[in-house]
Design a protein around this motif. Structure first.
Motif, PDB file in Angstrom:
ATOM      1  N   ILE A  26       0.739  -1.283  -0.074  1.00 50.59           N
ATOM      2  CA  ILE A  26      -0.119   0.047  -0.073  1.00 50.59           C
ATOM      3  C   ILE A  26       1.203   1.261  -0.019  1.00 50.59           C
ATOM      4  O   ILE A  26       0.809   2.154  -0.908  1.00 50.59           O
ATOM      5  N   LEU A  27       2.033   1.062   0.986  1.00 46.09           N
ATOM      6  CA  LEU A  27       2.941   2.292   0.951  1.00 46.09           C
ATOM      7  C   LEU A  27       3.542   2.670  -0.714  1.00 46.09           C
ATOM      8  O   LEU A  27       3.340   3.714  -1.086  1.00 46.09           O
ATOM      9  N   THR A  28       3.832   1.539  -1.371  1.00 45.59           N
ATOM     10  CA  THR A  28       4.353   1.620  -2.316  1.00 45.59           C
ATOM     11  C   THR A  28       3.426   2.198  -3.742  1.00 45.59           C
ATOM     12  O   THR A  28       3.680   3.049  -4.454  1.00 45.59           O
ATOM     13  N   ALA A  56       5.271  12.418   3.308  1.00 46.08           N
ATOM     14  CA  ALA A  56       6.322  11.299   3.154  1.00 46.08           C
ATOM     15  C   ALA A  56       5.871  10.679   1.933  1.00 46.08           C
ATOM     16  O   ALA A  56       5.071  10.647   1.677  1.00 46.08           O
ATOM     17  N   VAL A  57       7.141   9.802   1.570  1.00 44.30           N
ATOM     18  CA  VAL A  57       6.874   8.859   0.335  1.00 44.30           C
ATOM     19  C   VAL A  57       7.964   7.758   0.482  1.00 44.30           C
ATOM     20  O   VAL A  57       8.695   7.687   1.268  1.00 44.30           O
ATOM     21  N   TRP A  58       7.322   6.733   0.109  1.00 44.70           N
ATOM     22  CA  TRP A  58       7.905   5.251   0.011  1.00 44.70           C
ATOM     23  C   TRP A  58       8.555   5.121  -1.253  1.00 44.70           C
ATOM     24  O   TRP A  58       7.991   5.088  -2.231  1.00 44.70           O
ATOM     25  N   TYR A  64      10.862   8.195   3.308  1.00 47.96           N
ATOM     26  CA  TYR A  64      11.556   9.285   3.104  1.00 47.96           C
ATOM     27  C   TYR A  64      10.727  10.443   3.402  1.00 47.96           C
ATOM     28  O   TYR A  64       9.186  10.513   3.224  1.00 47.96           O
ATOM     29  N   PHE A  65      11.087  11.429   4.192  1.00 45.76           N
ATOM     30  CA  PHE A  65      10.294  12.601   4.560  1.00 45.76           C
ATOM     31  C   PHE A  65      11.379  13.893   4.504  1.00 45.76           C
ATOM     32  O   PHE A  65      12.612  13.569   4.819  1.00 45.76           O
TER      33      PHE A  65
END
Length: 172
Positions: A26-28, A56-58, A64-65
């Motif tokens: 889900i993050l991806t 933030a991003v995956w 990463y943030f």
């Protein structure tokens, strides 16, 4: 790919252990295009917690943030990299614990900036940080430091089928 070395089923109602692939996938899929708010909690020098919402991003199996160099979170992380990040994903609430360290590698900065741009934030790399014409007021003025979370532990509580609660440990 980040995989846990151990898991623990925290569910009291008979649900099966959740696979790490569920929140990871889900993050991806959902960062950066879904409207997700991540909350980063850091530790102040006097031991009190500090929390702030961040974008933030995956990317490449890591979270990463960003934060301006003078923000409380960046000042806290410079002294103590321990932090927790929480987010409500599709069907599962997730808390990530670990250490966040500043990223200055140009290739990684550019790769993460490209993901932010895909989500609509026009980030570019300037020196060893990110910049853009705008950001959230809580980020402070540009340029913004980029941080990578080294994952130690995660806890997921599923509010949608299949239900369950699981802890994943990533460090021996």
């Amino acid at each position: 790919m980040t995989n846990p070395h151990a898991t623990k089923n925290l569910d009291r109602y008979g649900s099966a252990e959740l696979p790490w692939s569920r929140p990871r996938d889900i993050l991806t899929e959902d960062t950066p295009t879904a409207d997700l708010t991540f909350f980063v909690t850091t530790v102040r020098p006097d031991g009190r917690p500090h929390s702030a919402g961040v974008g933030a991003v995956w990317v490449d199996d890591a979270l990463y943030f960003k934060g301006g160099p003078d923000t409380r979170r960046s000042r806290n992380l410079a002294v103590n990299p321990a932090c927790a990040v929480s987010v409500r994903l599709r069907g599962i609430d997730l808390t990530l614990e670990g250490e966040a360290h500043r990223v200055t590698d140009p290739a990684t900065l550019e790769r993460v900036a490209a993901v932010y741009r895909k989500g609509g934030w026009p980030a570019t790399v300037e020196g060893d940080a990110l910049t853009a014409p705008f950001s959230a007021p809580s980020a402070g003025p540009p340029p913004w430091h980029l941080y990578r979370l080294t994952l130690h532990r995660a806890v997921g509580v599923a509010g949608a089928e299949p239900h369950g609660a699981t802890r994943w440990d990533f460090t021996p």
